[in-house]
Design an enzyme around this catalytic site. Structure first.
Site, PDB file in Angstrom:
ATOM      1  N   CYS A 272       7.437   4.349   5.825  1.00 41.71           N
ATOM      2  CA  CYS A 272       6.551   4.003   4.717  1.00 41.71           C
ATOM      3  C   CYS A 272       7.309   3.409   3.539  1.00 41.71           C
ATOM      4  CB  CYS A 272       5.769   5.223   4.258  1.00 41.71           C
ATOM      5  SG  CYS A 272       6.807   6.549   3.608  1.00 41.71           S
TER       6      CYS A 272
ATOM      7  N   CYS B 259      -1.158   8.749   7.096  1.00 42.33           N
ATOM      8  CA  CYS B 259      -2.479   8.438   6.549  1.00 42.33           C
ATOM      9  C   CYS B 259      -3.478   8.151   7.671  1.00 42.33           C
ATOM     10  CB  CYS B 259      -2.386   7.219   5.645  1.00 42.33           C
ATOM     11  SG  CYS B 259      -1.416   7.479   4.156  1.00 42.33           S
TER      12      CYS B 259
ATOM     13  N   CYS C 170      -3.518   4.609   9.336  1.00 44.48           N
ATOM     14  CA  CYS C 170      -2.267   4.149   9.938  1.00 44.48           C
ATOM     15  C   CYS C 170      -1.674   5.147  10.923  1.00 44.48           C
ATOM     16  CB  CYS C 170      -1.249   3.846   8.840  1.00 44.48           C
ATOM     17  SG  CYS C 170      -1.826   2.626   7.654  1.00 44.48           S
TER      18      CYS C 170
ATOM     19  N   CYS D  31       0.841  -1.201   0.000  1.00 46.33           N
ATOM     20  CA  CYS D  31       0.000   0.000   0.000  1.00 46.33           C
ATOM     21  C   CYS D  31       0.878   1.254   0.000  1.00 46.33           C
ATOM     22  CB  CYS D  31      -0.914  -0.022   1.230  1.00 46.33           C
ATOM     23  SG  CYS D  31      -2.147   1.297   1.258  1.00 46.33           S
ATOM     24  N   CYS D  32       1.886   1.280   0.880  1.00 51.78           N
ATOM     25  CA  CYS D  32       2.799   2.433   0.906  1.00 51.78           C
ATOM     26  C   CYS D  32       3.562   2.553  -0.404  1.00 51.78           C
ATOM     27  CB  CYS D  32       3.794   2.301   2.060  1.00 51.78           C
ATOM     28  SG  CYS D  32       3.149   2.762   3.674  1.00 51.78           S
TER      29      CYS D  32
HETATM   30  S1  SF4 Z   1       0.460   4.773   5.568  1.00 51.84           S
HETATM   31 FE1  SF4 Z   1      -1.178   3.191   5.537  1.00 51.84          FE
HETATM   32  S2  SF4 Z   1      -2.833   3.959   4.197  1.00 51.84           S
HETATM   33 FE2  SF4 Z   1      -0.965   5.231   3.867  1.00 51.84          FE
HETATM   34  S3  SF4 Z   1      -0.013   4.341   2.106  1.00 51.84           S
HETATM   35 FE3  SF4 Z   1       0.954   3.379   3.903  1.00 51.84          FE
HETATM   36  S4  SF4 Z   1      -0.250   1.525   4.408  1.00 51.84           S
HETATM   37 FE4  SF4 Z   1      -1.427   2.781   2.913  1.00 51.84          FE
END
Ligand code: SF4
Length: 258
Positions: free
Chosen positions: A245, A219, A222, A138-139
């Protein structure tokens, strides 16, 4: 805005502007820059880096709880320097509003908001739940890949990291190699109290969430508040074995393929 230091604005690097030798790589270059400029104060480091990488260095800012201090230094020396802001698509609305407020307040003229392409999100995170099952991926798609694209054409980038933020960051140097690029960390030696005092002295606006228990802001899914006895980044990816991240873990070695 009044200049922080007139001497810093007139900085002439002893070694620059950069002539990059791919054979030597950025590791030796970062070491040489540390030896030459690592002892300078923050205005001196910012000015040295801008002069050494003329037109080839960008700042990367989260517009988070501690971002104003570095951006204030940058704006005092060159408010037209590019600033890259990564909008992952999962940020707090307060962060977006703060980006706009700080940009206007500091007179920054080249803030570039970048983010993931919609088709990549549709394919890999259609339910916006990837952060639960694979936060590293995701990051990567929401932050690292957009940053890699945004840094195309730059030889170096500023970060706002500080030694006190985490054990990982405590070991950083002012200049560090990141593949063929150099990362510059002008605020490394600042303490939390120094940042607060500076922000107060210069009447810098605070992130709206900073006073609500969020000393570090990423985010929405998180990021949690932290207790007074916890570290400033304890609310980031709470409960996971994850502290960063990925944008600071080596952009060219994260497997993104970009
Ligand atoms: S901080 Fe969380 S929501 Fe944001 S990009 Fe990374 S995993 Fe995804």
């Amino acid at each position: 805005m009044a200049p922080l230091d007139a001497a810093a604005r007139a900085f002439e690097p002893e070694d620059g502007p950069r002539v990059f030798d791919p054979e030597a790589g950025a590791t030796e270059e970062a070491a040489a820059l540390n030896a030459r400029y690592g002892h300078l104060d923050t205005p001196g480091i910012v000015a040295a880096a801008l002069a050494y990488f003329p037109g080839r260095i960008a700042a990367v800012s989260s517009f988070g709880a501690e971002s104003a201090v570095f951006l204030h230094h940058l704006a005092a020396i060159d408010r037209h320097a590019p600033v890259i802001f990564i909008d992952s698509g999962r940020l707090f609305p307060e962060t977006l509003a703060y980006r706009d407020e700080l940009t206007q307040r500091l007179g920054l003229t080249d803030v570039r908001t970048v983010g993931p392409p919609a088709d990549r999100i549709d394919r890999l995170d259609p339910h916006r739940a990837l952060w639960m099952t694979d936060p590293d991926l995701c990051c990567r798609i929401r932050k690292t890949e957009p940053l890699i694209r945004a840094l195309d054409g730059f030889d170096a980038w500023f970060t706002g990291r500080k030694h006190f933020q985490s054990a990982l960051r405590a070991a950083l140097s002012v200049f560090e190699a990141d593949g063929a690029r150099v990362k510059v960390n002008p605020l490394l030696r600042w303490k939390a109290a120094d940042l607060a005092a500076y922000a107060e002295r210069h009447a810098l606006p605070a992130h709206p969430l900073a006073s609500r228990g969020f000393p570090s802001i990423g985010c929405v899914p998180c990021t949690t508040t932290v207790r007074p006895d916890e570290g400033v980044r304890a609310g980031r990816w709470r409960g996971l074995d994850k502290d960063e991240c990925g944008i600071h873990l080596g952009l060219e070695s994260d497997g993104s393929g970009i």
